[in-house]
Design a protein around this motif. Structure first.
Motif, PDB file in Angstrom:
ATOM      1  N   ALA A 144     -21.075 -22.104  17.005  1.00 61.91           N
ATOM      2  CA  ALA A 144     -19.743 -21.698  17.424  1.00 61.91           C
ATOM      3  C   ALA A 144     -18.688 -22.595  16.790  1.00 61.91           C
ATOM      4  O   ALA A 144     -17.646 -22.116  16.331  1.00 61.91           O
ATOM      5  CB  ALA A 144     -19.632 -21.734  18.950  1.00 61.91           C
ATOM      6  N   ASP A 145     -18.963 -23.891  16.751  1.00 61.78           N
ATOM      7  CA  ASP A 145     -18.022 -24.821  16.131  1.00 61.78           C
ATOM      8  C   ASP A 145     -17.895 -24.551  14.634  1.00 61.78           C
ATOM      9  O   ASP A 145     -16.791 -24.583  14.076  1.00 61.78           O
ATOM     10  CB  ASP A 145     -18.486 -26.263  16.360  1.00 61.78           C
ATOM     11  CG  ASP A 145     -18.402 -26.677  17.821  1.00 61.78           C
ATOM     12  OD1 ASP A 145     -17.609 -26.059  18.568  1.00 61.78           O
ATOM     13  OD2 ASP A 145     -19.141 -27.604  18.224  1.00 61.78           O
TER      14      ASP A 145
ATOM     15  N   LEU B 191     -18.489 -21.648  12.991  1.00 62.51           N
ATOM     16  CA  LEU B 191     -17.797 -20.384  12.742  1.00 62.51           C
ATOM     17  C   LEU B 191     -16.323 -20.477  13.110  1.00 62.51           C
ATOM     18  O   LEU B 191     -15.485 -19.797  12.512  1.00 62.51           O
ATOM     19  CB  LEU B 191     -18.468 -19.257  13.530  1.00 62.51           C
ATOM     20  CG  LEU B 191     -19.902 -18.909  13.102  1.00 62.51           C
ATOM     21  CD1 LEU B 191     -20.451 -17.788  13.965  1.00 62.51           C
ATOM     22  CD2 LEU B 191     -19.950 -18.521  11.625  1.00 62.51           C
ATOM     23  N   ALA B 192     -15.986 -21.314  14.085  1.00 61.77           N
ATOM     24  CA  ALA B 192     -14.584 -21.506  14.442  1.00 61.77           C
ATOM     25  C   ALA B 192     -13.817 -22.162  13.301  1.00 61.77           C
ATOM     26  O   ALA B 192     -12.621 -21.906  13.106  1.00 61.77           O
ATOM     27  CB  ALA B 192     -14.465 -22.338  15.713  1.00 61.77           C
ATOM     28  N   ASP B 193     -14.502 -23.004  12.534  1.00 65.48           N
ATOM     29  CA  ASP B 193     -13.877 -23.643  11.368  1.00 65.48           C
ATOM     30  C   ASP B 193     -13.738 -22.678  10.192  1.00 65.48           C
ATOM     31  O   ASP B 193     -13.003 -22.960   9.248  1.00 65.48           O
ATOM     32  CB  ASP B 193     -14.708 -24.854  10.927  1.00 65.48           C
ATOM     33  CG  ASP B 193     -14.644 -25.993  11.927  1.00 65.48           C
ATOM     34  OD1 ASP B 193     -13.661 -26.045  12.696  1.00 65.48           O
ATOM     35  OD2 ASP B 193     -15.582 -26.819  11.946  1.00 65.48           O
ATOM     36  N   HIS B 194     -14.464 -21.545  10.254  1.00 60.21           N
ATOM     37  CA  HIS B 194     -14.421 -20.550   9.178  1.00 60.21           C
ATOM     38  C   HIS B 194     -14.235 -19.168   9.818  1.00 60.21           C
ATOM     39  O   HIS B 194     -15.197 -18.399   9.974  1.00 60.21           O
ATOM     40  CB  HIS B 194     -15.702 -20.583   8.357  1.00 60.21           C
ATOM     41  CG  HIS B 194     -15.980 -21.914   7.727  1.00 60.21           C
ATOM     42  ND1 HIS B 194     -15.380 -22.322   6.549  1.00 60.21           N
ATOM     43  CD2 HIS B 194     -16.777 -22.948   8.122  1.00 60.21           C
ATOM     44  CE1 HIS B 194     -15.797 -23.533   6.237  1.00 60.21           C
ATOM     45  NE2 HIS B 194     -16.653 -23.939   7.167  1.00 60.21           N
ATOM     46  N   PRO B 195     -13.008 -18.823  10.223  1.00 57.15           N
ATOM     47  CA  PRO B 195     -12.760 -17.574  10.967  1.00 57.15           C
ATOM     48  C   PRO B 195     -13.193 -16.311  10.228  1.00 57.15           C
ATOM     49  O   PRO B 195     -13.436 -15.279  10.859  1.00 57.15           O
ATOM     50  CB  PRO B 195     -11.239 -17.591  11.165  1.00 57.15           C
ATOM     51  CG  PRO B 195     -10.852 -19.023  11.057  1.00 57.15           C
ATOM     52  CD  PRO B 195     -11.786 -19.611  10.045  1.00 57.15           C
TER      53      PRO B 195
ATOM     54  N   ARG C 205     -19.045 -14.290   9.589  1.00 56.62           N
ATOM     55  CA  ARG C 205     -19.663 -13.453  10.612  1.00 56.62           C
ATOM     56  C   ARG C 205     -21.162 -13.707  10.635  1.00 56.62           C
ATOM     57  O   ARG C 205     -21.778 -14.004   9.609  1.00 56.62           O
ATOM     58  CB  ARG C 205     -19.444 -11.961  10.324  1.00 56.62           C
ATOM     59  CG  ARG C 205     -18.020 -11.524  10.179  1.00 56.62           C
ATOM     60  CD  ARG C 205     -17.322 -11.456  11.514  1.00 56.62           C
ATOM     61  NE  ARG C 205     -15.991 -10.885  11.365  1.00 56.62           N
ATOM     62  CZ  ARG C 205     -14.924 -11.560  10.962  1.00 56.62           C
ATOM     63  NH1 ARG C 205     -15.052 -12.847  10.671  1.00 56.62           N
ATOM     64  NH2 ARG C 205     -13.756 -10.969  10.848  1.00 56.62           N
TER      65      ARG C 205
ATOM     66  N   ARG D 149     -18.569 -14.116  15.976  1.00 53.76           N
ATOM     67  CA  ARG D 149     -17.373 -14.470  15.212  1.00 53.76           C
ATOM     68  C   ARG D 149     -16.669 -15.618  15.912  1.00 53.76           C
ATOM     69  O   ARG D 149     -16.396 -15.539  17.112  1.00 53.76           O
ATOM     70  CB  ARG D 149     -16.433 -13.271  15.095  1.00 53.76           C
ATOM     71  CG  ARG D 149     -15.128 -13.572  14.378  1.00 53.76           C
ATOM     72  CD  ARG D 149     -14.240 -12.347  14.341  1.00 53.76           C
ATOM     73  NE  ARG D 149     -12.977 -12.627  13.681  1.00 53.76           N
ATOM     74  CZ  ARG D 149     -11.985 -11.760  13.548  1.00 53.76           C
ATOM     75  NH1 ARG D 149     -12.122 -10.538  14.043  1.00 53.76           N
ATOM     76  NH2 ARG D 149     -10.866 -12.098  12.930  1.00 53.76           N
ATOM     77  N   GLU D 150     -16.402 -16.681  15.183  1.00 52.69           N
ATOM     78  CA  GLU D 150     -15.814 -17.902  15.753  1.00 52.69           C
ATOM     79  C   GLU D 150     -16.633 -18.338  16.970  1.00 52.69           C
ATOM     80  O   GLU D 150     -17.844 -18.466  16.873  1.00 52.69           O
ATOM     81  CB  GLU D 150     -14.330 -17.664  16.064  1.00 52.69           C
ATOM     82  CG  GLU D 150     -13.526 -17.361  14.809  1.00 52.69           C
ATOM     83  CD  GLU D 150     -12.042 -17.293  15.062  1.00 52.69           C
ATOM     84  OE1 GLU D 150     -11.509 -18.205  15.731  1.00 52.69           O
ATOM     85  OE2 GLU D 150     -11.401 -16.342  14.586  1.00 52.69           O
ATOM     86  N   ARG D 151     -16.021 -18.504  18.128  1.00 49.97           N
ATOM     87  CA  ARG D 151     -16.753 -19.021  19.285  1.00 49.97           C
ATOM     88  C   ARG D 151     -17.309 -17.911  20.187  1.00 49.97           C
ATOM     89  O   ARG D 151     -17.865 -18.200  21.244  1.00 49.97           O
ATOM     90  CB  ARG D 151     -15.849 -19.934  20.126  1.00 49.97           C
ATOM     91  CG  ARG D 151     -15.315 -21.128  19.353  1.00 49.97           C
ATOM     92  CD  ARG D 151     -14.695 -22.158  20.271  1.00 49.97           C
ATOM     93  NE  ARG D 151     -14.062 -23.210  19.498  1.00 49.97           N
ATOM     94  CZ  ARG D 151     -14.717 -24.205  18.917  1.00 49.97           C
ATOM     95  NH1 ARG D 151     -16.026 -24.283  19.061  1.00 49.97           N
ATOM     96  NH2 ARG D 151     -14.077 -25.115  18.200  1.00 49.97           N
TER      97      ARG D 151
END
Length: 227
Positions: free
Chosen positions: A18-19, A21-25, A28, A125-127
């Motif tokens: 989650a962290d 993917l949050a850094d790379h919006p 997927r 996606r993201e968190r």
């Protein structure tokens, strides 16, 4: 058939993927196949996004998060993840998990409540992990309650429905879905187990919209009863 759609949202620092993917919006992670038994789970996932995100996912391929376990701590099941393919902008992963007695996951809970005929789709996606569960008739309310009680994350249910009901032109599908969600959540219990605004928040719709749909559905039911 029943359809349940919900989102599991992870707080910062609670889950490494989650962290990442949050850094790379734009990245997927989506399930292509997911199979589950009482004691094991195996799945194929495809990740897309920038090279930095895919490199990070490949490096943490052995991390516990790949188990889909909803329990943040205490999950000690045996887990193995293999990179099947890596190309420009895409990463294909195969994972196998031998479940520990202290672990629970969305696929395992779905199988326990709905049986072997359940179909699962997940997009991360993201968190936020968005789950879509398509299953034979079963105790949807019990499944919802178990996911909420087990998950050490924020869970928001957006849709609890019966796809076959959409063929019924007398009661519009959105009103039928709202009515079913209200029953499952205990809105019609005495005393009420959930207020309209709370249920509307869980479904991701305005409170006025939910109230309108319930009133229309209740009107339809009353007319059907009198007739």
């Amino acid at each position: 058939m029943r359809e349940v759609e919900f989102v599991v949202a992870h707080e910062p620092g609670a889950n490494p993927v989650a962290d990442l993917l949050a850094d790379h919006p734009e990245a997927r992670l989506r399930s292509l196949a997911c199979h589950v038994t009482e004691t094991s789970l195996w799945r194929v996932d495809r990740a897309t996004g920038p090279s930095e995100a895919l490199d990070g996912l490949a490096d943490m391929a052995g991390a516990r998060y790949f188990t889909d376990c909803l329990v943040r701590d205490g999950c000690d099941g045996d887990w193995e993840t293999t990179v099947l393919d890596r190309s420009e902008g895409s990463l294909l992963l195969y994972s196998y998990w031998e479940r520990d007695a202290d672990c629970d996951s969305v696929p395992h809970l779905a199988r326990e409540h709905f049986g072997d005929g359940v179909v699962l789709d997940e997009t991360w996606r993201e968190r936020s992990q968005r789950w879509r569960v398509l299953a034979p008739d079963g105790p949807v309310g019990d499944f919802v309650a178990d996911v909420r009680s087990v998950a050490e994350a924020d869970v928001r249910f957006e849709r609890v429905s019966d796809p076959e009901r959409e063929a019924d032109d007398e009661l519009p599908p959105k009103q039928a879905d709202a009515l079913e969600a209200a029953v499952e959540a205990g809105y019609y219990e005495t005393p009420r187990e959930v207020e309209a605004y709370e249920l509307a928040d869980e479904l991701g719709i305005p409170g006025s919209t939910l109230t309108y749909r319930l009133r229309r559905a209740e009107s339809w039911l009353a007319k059907q009863y009198v007739e």
